[in-house]
Structure formats: C-alpha cells, structure tokens
Design an enzyme around this catalytic site. Structure first.
Site, PDB file in Angstrom:
ATOM      1  CB  SER A  39     -26.999  17.068 -64.082  1.00  0.00           C
ATOM      2  OG  SER A  39     -25.777  16.492 -63.691  1.00  0.00           O
ATOM      3  CE  LYS A  80     -25.113  13.430 -66.110  1.00  0.00           C
ATOM      4  NZ  LYS A  80     -25.695  14.707 -65.820  1.00  0.00           N
TER       5      LYS A  80
END
Length: 186
Positions: A39, A80
């Site tokens: 990701s 993230k």
C-alpha cells in the site's frame, strides 16, 4: 569466593540495567516495524524494516505528508501518509489533491502516475463521500492514505484516524541494508 560472588552480582546488575533500558527505549521512544503489503509502494516496499519514533508526537504535532504508524480497526498496525490534518477540507479532483481549496503536488506519486495509463491514480472524492462523512477532518483526527492509491486500505475506507491510535512517525528504512535510506515527507 566472595570476589567471585561479587563479580557475578555486578554482571547481573549490569544485565538487568541493560534489559530495563532496552525496554524503556522500545516502549516509550523507538520501535522496529515491518512494512506488510504494497500500500505504500513505491515509497516503501513490502518487508522493509523501519524505526518508529514514538516520542515525536508527544512533543509535537503531525505534519502533512508525514508517514505514520497507527493501530487500525483490524487489530493491525498500518503505515500510511498523513494527507489531512484536523479542520482540513480534503478533495481529490482530476488526480490532484486539494486541501482547503489549494492544490498540492505529491512528488512521491509521480512514478505511479506515469504508469497509470488506464485512468487516474487516485479517483475523485470529497471527504463527505468517505466514512469520515463530513466536510472537514474531525478535531484530534488525521486523514491518511497509502501512496499506492489503487491498492491501499486507508481513510477512504476506514475513516479518519484518532490521534490516540497513532503510534508515531517513521522515516528510516534500515533493512534490507542495500535499500537503507531516510524517507522524506515530500
């Protein structure tokens, strides 16, 4: 005999102090983490090993584009990038990030944008269309996204992240050694 006993006790004390210091450092200051998944590609690769700075947000605030580690709803820790801070209005339009109406460049996405021939890397959305469900990022929370926008489970799916779930920020990849580097926020 007493000298041997005293030397043993000194070594035991030194070992106990070392273990206590290591525990304090790991629990309160720094901890290792392994990137699990794709990701954050191309910025971070699957199985990169990084150091999480747990202390930085105890004395300061997150900044836009910091890479953070937080406890996700699935009982996992996610890595993230901070896109929205408390009070920010976030929108993506024509593959461009807008924060409070101002367009922002995201140089860390350039490599993937060049490869995305079949449409935008990041689909259009407003904050209201995400699980956040309101016009601005709530107070005490962050809006985060993975750099690999098409394959990232992030705030577009799980909502904004409460600050109490944030473990810390990370910017040092230490393993594999051939890929060791400092990750910049931009």
């Amino acid at each position: 005999m007493a000298k041997k006993k005293n030397e043993f006790w000194e070594w035991t004390k030194a070992l106990l102090i070392a273990v206590a210091l290591a525990a304090i450092i790991r629990y309160f200051l720094f901890a290792p983490i392994v990137v699990d998944g794709l990701s954050m590609m191309p910025t971070l690769k699957d199985q990169d090993r990084m150091i999480v700075n747990k202390f930085s947000y105890k004395i300061g605030e997150p900044k836009r584009f910091d890479i953070i580690v937080f406890h996700a709803p699935e009982q996992k820790d996610y890595i993230k990038r901070v896109i929205g801070l408390p009070g920010d209005k976030i929108e993506y339009k024509d593959d461009t990030l807008y924060v409070n109406g101002k367009a922002y460049e995201e140089p860390y996405l350039e490599e993937y944008k060049k490869q995305a021939q079949d449409g935008p890397l990041t689909d259009n959305f407003t904050l209201e269309e995400t699980p956040v469900g309101q016009m601005t990022v709530p107070e005490g929370e962050l809006f985060v996204m993975g750099d690999n926008r098409r394959f990232s489970k992030d705030s577009r799916h799980i909502g904004s992240i409460p600050m109490e779930k944030v473990i810390g920020n990370t910017s040092i990849v230490y393993w594999p050694i051939k890929d060791a580097h400092i990750v910049t926020s931009k």
